[in-house]
Design a protein around this motif. Structure first.
Motif, short mmCIF file in Angstrom:
data_model
loop_
_atom_site.label_atom_id
_atom_site.label_comp_id
_atom_site.label_asym_id
_atom_site.label_seq_id
_atom_site.Cartn_x
_atom_site.Cartn_y
_atom_site.Cartn_z
N GLN A 67 0.95 -1.19 0.50
CA GLN A 67 -0.15 0.35 -0.10
C GLN A 67 0.43 1.57 0.01
O GLN A 67 2.00 1.38 1.49
N LEU A 68 -0.02 2.19 -0.90
CA LEU A 68 1.17 3.47 -0.66
C LEU A 68 -0.09 4.57 0.33
O LEU A 68 -1.10 5.00 -0.31
N SER A 69 0.84 5.35 0.93
CA SER A 69 0.58 6.42 1.50
C SER A 69 0.26 7.63 0.69
O SER A 69 1.86 7.92 0.59
N ILE A 70 -0.73 8.90 0.66
CA ILE A 70 -0.14 9.46 0.09
C ILE A 70 -0.53 10.60 0.46
O ILE A 70 -1.72 10.95 0.70
N THR A 71 -0.49 11.90 1.38
CA THR A 71 -0.02 12.79 1.52
C THR A 71 0.20 14.31 1.37
O THR A 71 0.98 14.42 0.58
N SER A 72 -0.63 15.47 1.71
CA SER A 72 -0.19 16.56 1.36
C SER A 72 -0.91 17.39 2.06
O SER A 72 -1.98 17.50 2.73
N ILE A 73 -0.27 19.05 2.85
CA ILE A 73 -1.03 19.58 3.82
C ILE A 73 -2.28 20.36 3.27
O ILE A 73 -1.72 20.82 2.09
N GLY A 74 -3.12 20.37 3.72
CA GLY A 74 -4.39 20.92 3.13
C GLY A 74 -5.12 20.37 2.62
O GLY A 74 -5.94 20.25 1.76
N TYR A 75 -5.00 18.58 2.65
CA TYR A 75 -5.56 17.75 1.69
C TYR A 75 -5.56 16.46 2.23
O TYR A 75 -5.23 15.99 3.66
N THR A 76 -6.85 15.88 2.47
CA THR A 76 -7.22 14.70 2.83
C THR A 76 -6.17 13.77 2.53
O THR A 76 -5.37 13.64 0.95
N ASP A 77 -5.61 12.87 3.34
CA ASP A 77 -5.05 11.55 3.22
C ASP A 77 -6.07 10.41 1.89
O ASP A 77 -6.95 10.48 1.82
N GLY A 78 -4.54 10.07 0.97
CA GLY A 78 -4.84 9.26 0.09
C GLY A 78 -4.36 7.71 0.39
O GLY A 78 -3.44 8.11 0.54
#
Length: 927
Positions: A67-78
């Motif tokens: 699994q990959l976790s995709i995160t960015s400040i100001g956005y919901t995690d994917g």
């Protein structure tokens, strides 16, 4: 040798083992790339980040599935499941917070949250562009906090921040994908006339204030960045069609059309291409003011009248001097001049509407080829070409009909995540453009030269006076005689003289604006963040070579093109320091060295600090210096603008401008020749101040005269101090900044009076020249030694109200600190209201697929000062509004909008046409 072989085999084996490669793209819900997003394998300390275009490549020894976790400040995690090697994924993250989490690049030349930017920055993304109530994205800049947009004409708007604005805004830089789109002929951007097509706009960022430390000389008042969409990320065909009307009391109701087409295709992961086309057609805001430029109480019935938008009446003469000359030639009887009062009389001019058709048009196209040679790498080679042509009205020293103006740009660029190298050329051609003021003057002269007209006027005045007429009757009879046979607008004679004038570049007989200038530019930047861990270090530089080629009609290049060059080098260090309790400190230091071949080099340092108290509160402070080299016009202009001759002050330009002048009879009585030849050097080395000459005319006291002799121009400098705060309090987002600017060697124009004979200060001969009207007015380019400072503040508030409704407002205060009374001859062109207020209210989805937005703008009154004329700009209130509806099944959105909905006509600069209303309906497909 065995050890080396063993290590090599281990390395190769390890490399072979790490062959799981994942390619991906991370975007927001609007399809806009998210730079700087973190991609991490769940449960492992293995990951990467996305580049400017939201792309990433992850290579790992982990074997799928994982699994990959995709995160960015100001956005919901994917999260995304990886099931095979060489898998390509597209991740869509939804916004979780506010615009404080938007990523900007311009502030530090590297991706960062706007929340953490070391300086003030304004931004418009794709969604904001879609929801603007303005007719186009460029007009939407008017709603950004702290931004001034002065409307020159329908297709030419000038963007500026923090004061010192004019339509020839050489203090503000405008970049499109890194290319400066200032015109070579004029040395400043002409709005979006030959700029971007809206369907290709990815984002717009604006840095107010001095930005020279990273971006060089022209980024003095601010810089506007416009970025386009990459064909690797945005494929397909997009079409935008706008139809509507413009409505103005002077011009009536006229149709308006704006069409944009974008086509992009990714042939493979290595090669992509795109092409854009834009077409705009409308009718410009007609300028019809007949108010006198210098005395609003005068009307066309006055003897010495000079209407704001009436041309040809700039030519005037003192009929007393004419009578003396005619008497000396024996045309008038001896003693006749005693019957003639000292009275300035102007020729009758033509209204601007008789000298232009107010056609507003823009046709532009651009194309790009993009190649990524290494799979899994963002290394990219590209070629971009742009061409544009159009018609508009430009107001500079005079009013110009820019007709068929053509500009082209060509760029080659190599870039990767951590560097870019690019070079481009910008070239223009003036087309069939012409000066409307000189068109009016020379239609008059084609019918009857000045000597004949004033001779007939004066002779008739004398005859009428001798016949017992009153002064008023004598003047009426004189003008009637002088006007006999005048070419009337619409007549064959008028049209023939008009055509001859606009096709003749000699301003003594014509008015054609002729130019084919260009400049070559190269710049590069390298970010060492992948090589150095303790801080982010960037280095870069730029080089520009100018080639001025107006054939002597603008510049003193009558004997061939003028060339010169300038270059700059810069570096920046940025360090983030983690503190306790979620606090962090970001320190940024940068310095740039610039050198023009005419001036000594100059360093521009910048220091800034940003303290993040937590995720929602940030305090920033900066001290930065800026400078700007004198522009091409400051250096090499040689233009007779009617009231004054503009002469640039490059060392070798003072003698390049040469012109013969006729000496009056009074001067000849003093032993002077009938004709003298004067160079531009007279403006800088033998001149009086304009204000002192005007005082002499009032008092008759020669002691009132003051020597001007302005210094040769040097670069201008500014030191800017700024403090700001960005934060979020529950649903309320706050963005506040305040600044103080202190200028040194402020570049300005100073009108001076150069006598034809005598040496200023000689106490006799030069004073006689002034008394005999034997002098020439020059507009000299120089530096003021006066103290020039400005300061101001901006406050922006944004919040959600009544559920999902967006409400925002901003207030901007701008103040000039300058002793005008002590420096009456210094022209600053501050041209900025002290108070501005803007507000917006809307909902992107009031109900399914339907949204709306309303914008309000208020501007305080302010004084406009420029070479064309000075005058008060009254306060104005403007409301723009739009409703929009999306139809996903046909990939379309429709917008119905109105600009200046209240219909209260206004203007933002002295001399321009009043801005009326615009109503439009747009249909956008697949964008």
């Amino acid at each position: 040798m065995r050890t080396i072989l063993f290590l090599a085999l281990v390395f190769v084996g390890g490399f072979a083992f790490s062959q799981t490669t994942i390619n991906g793209n991370v975007v927001d819900q609007n399809g806009e790339p998210i730079p700087g997003a973190n991609i991490v394998i769940v449960g492992k300390a293995i990951g990467t980040t996305t580049d400017f275009d939201g792309n990433f490549v992850l290579q790992t020894s982990e074997v799928p599935p994982f699994q990959l976790s995709i995160t960015s400040i100001g956005y919901t995690d994917g999260q995304e499941s990886i099931t095979s090697n060489n898998q390509t994924i597209r991740v869509v993250l939804s916004e979780a917070q506010t615009f404080l989490d938007e990523v900007v690049i311009s502030a530090s030349r590297t991706p960062e949250r706007i929340f953490e930017s070391p300086v003030t920055v304004e931004r418009m993304g794709i969604e904001a562009i879609k929801n603007t109530a303005s007719a186009d994205f460029y007009g939407g800049l008017e709603n950004l906090k702290g931004v001034d947009v002065n409307t020159n004409s329908l297709t030419f708007k000038s963007v500026n921040t923090r004061g010192f604005a004019s339509f020839a805004n050489t203090r503000f830089m405008q970049l499109v994908d890194g290319m400066d789109n200032s015109t070579p002929a004029l040395n400043f951007p002409i709005g979006n006339l030959v700029g971007m097509v809206e369907t290709d706009v990815l984002s717009v960022e604006l840095l107010p204030g001095a930005s020279s430390a990273l971006y060089g000389a022209n980024a003095f008042n601010g810089i506007l960045f416009m970025r386009s969409k990459s064909p690797f990320d945005y494929e397909g065909i997009s079409i935008s069609i706008k139809r509507g009307i413009t409505s103005q009391e002077s011009a009536g109701d006229n149709s308006y059309t704006d069409v944009g087409i974008r086509a992009a295709y990714k042939f493979s992961d290595k090669f992509a291409a795109k092409v854009n086309f834009g077409y705009l057609k409308g009718t410009d805001w007609a300028a019809t003011s007949e108010v006198d430029k210098f005395d609003p109480t005068r009307t066309r019935a006055d003897l010495n009248y000079d209407g704001i938008n009436v041309y040809g009446d700039e030519v005037s003469a003192d009929i007393k001097d004419v009578a003396v000359t005619l008497e000396g030639l024996g045309i008038l009887p001896a003693g006749a001049n005693a019957l003639v009062p000292s009275q300035e009389v102007s020729r009758t001019g033509y209204n601007e509407r008789d000298l232009t058709n107010y056609n507003a048009e823009s046709i532009k196209a651009d194309w790009g080829l993009y190649y990524r040679p290494i799979e899994g790498s963002n290394l990219e080679f590209s070629y971009v070409g742009k061409v544009g042509t159009g018609s508009t009205i430009y107001q500079g020293t005079n009013r110009y009909n820019i007709n068929g103006f053509f500009q082209e740009q060509h760029k080659l660029e190599i870039r990767d995540d951590n560097f870019f190298v690019r070079g481009y050329v910008v070239a223009d051609k003036a087309g069939d453009s012409y000066d409307m003021v000189f068109t009016g003057i020379n239609i008059n002269r084609a019918w009857k030269d000045d000597n004949t007209w004033f001779g007939e006027y004066t002779g008739t005045y004398v005859q009428a006076t001798l016949s017992g007429a009153t002064d008023e009757q004598a003047h009426a009879a004189a003008r009637a005689q002088a006007e006999s046979g005048r070419f009337l607008p619409g007549s064959p004679e008028f049209q023939s003289a008009f055509n001859r004038s606009i096709n003749n570049p000699d301003l003594s007989t014509g008015s054609k604006f002729q130019d084919a200038s260009k400049y070559y530019h190269a710049d590069a930047n390298y970010n060492f963040s992948e090589l150095i861990d303790f801080a982010e270090i960037q280095v870069g530089g730029s080089y520009r070579r100018y080639n001025l080629n107006s054939s002597g009609t603008i510049y003193t290049d009558f004997d061939g093109p003028i060339t010169y060059n300038e270059f700059g080098l810069y570096t920046q260090l940025q360090k983030s320091i983690a503190l306790q309790n979620e606090k962090s400190l970001k320190l940024t230091g940068s310095v740039r060295y610039d050198k023009s071949e005419f001036f000594d080099g100059f360093f521009s340092p910048r220091l800034s600090a940003g303290l993040s108290l937590n995720r929602n509160h940030n305090i920033r402070a900066s001290v930065q210096t800026g400078f700007r080299n004198p522009t091409t016009q400051d250096l090499f202009i040689g233009l007779d603008a009617g009231r004054a001759i503009s002469v640039g002050s490059a060392p070798d330009n003072l003698d390049r401008y040469t012109r013969p002048f006729e000496v009056s009879g009074g001067g000849q009585d003093l032993g002077q020749p009938a004709s003298i030849e004067q160079t531009g050097r007279a403006a800088y080395e033998n001149s009086y101040t304009l204000s002192s000459v005007e005082r002499l005319g009032e008092t008759g006291n020669p002691a009132d005269l003051e020597i001007a002799n302005p210094d040769i121009i040097n670069p201008e400098q500014v030191t800017s101090f700024e403090v700001g705060y960005r934060g979020k309090l529950n649903k309320l987002v706050i963005d506040f900044s305040t600044y103080y600017n202190s200028y040194k060697d402020f570049i300005s124009q100073e009108v001076v009076i150069a006598p034809y004979y005598g040496t200023v200060g000689d106490g006799s001969l030069s004073i006689a020249a002034i008394s005999n009207d034997d002098f020439q007015a020059y507009s000299a380019y120089t530096n003021s030694d006066a103290d020039v400072n400005s300061y101001g503040a901006s406050l922006g508030l944004t919040m959600k109200v009544l559920g999902d409704f967006d409400l925002s407002g901003s207030y901007t205060f701008t103040k000039l600190d300058f002793d005008r009374e002590a420096n009456p001859d210094v022209m600053l062109n501050f041209n900025t209201p002290e108070h501005k207020f803007k507000a917006s209210f809307g909902n992107e989805e009031l109900f399914k697929n339907f949204g709306f937005n309303v914008n309000y703008r208020f501007s305080d009154d302010y004084f406009w000062e420029a070479t064309f004329g000075n005058g008060l700009v009254p306060e104005f209130h403007v409301v723009d509004a739009q409703i929009n509806y999306s139809v996903p099944s046909i990939k379309s959105s429709f917008k119905l909008g109105a600009n200046n909905l209240l219909g209260d006509e206004y203007f933002t600069a002295f001399g321009t046409g009043f801005i009326g209303s615009m109503y439009y309906l747009s249909w956008t497909i697949n964008n």
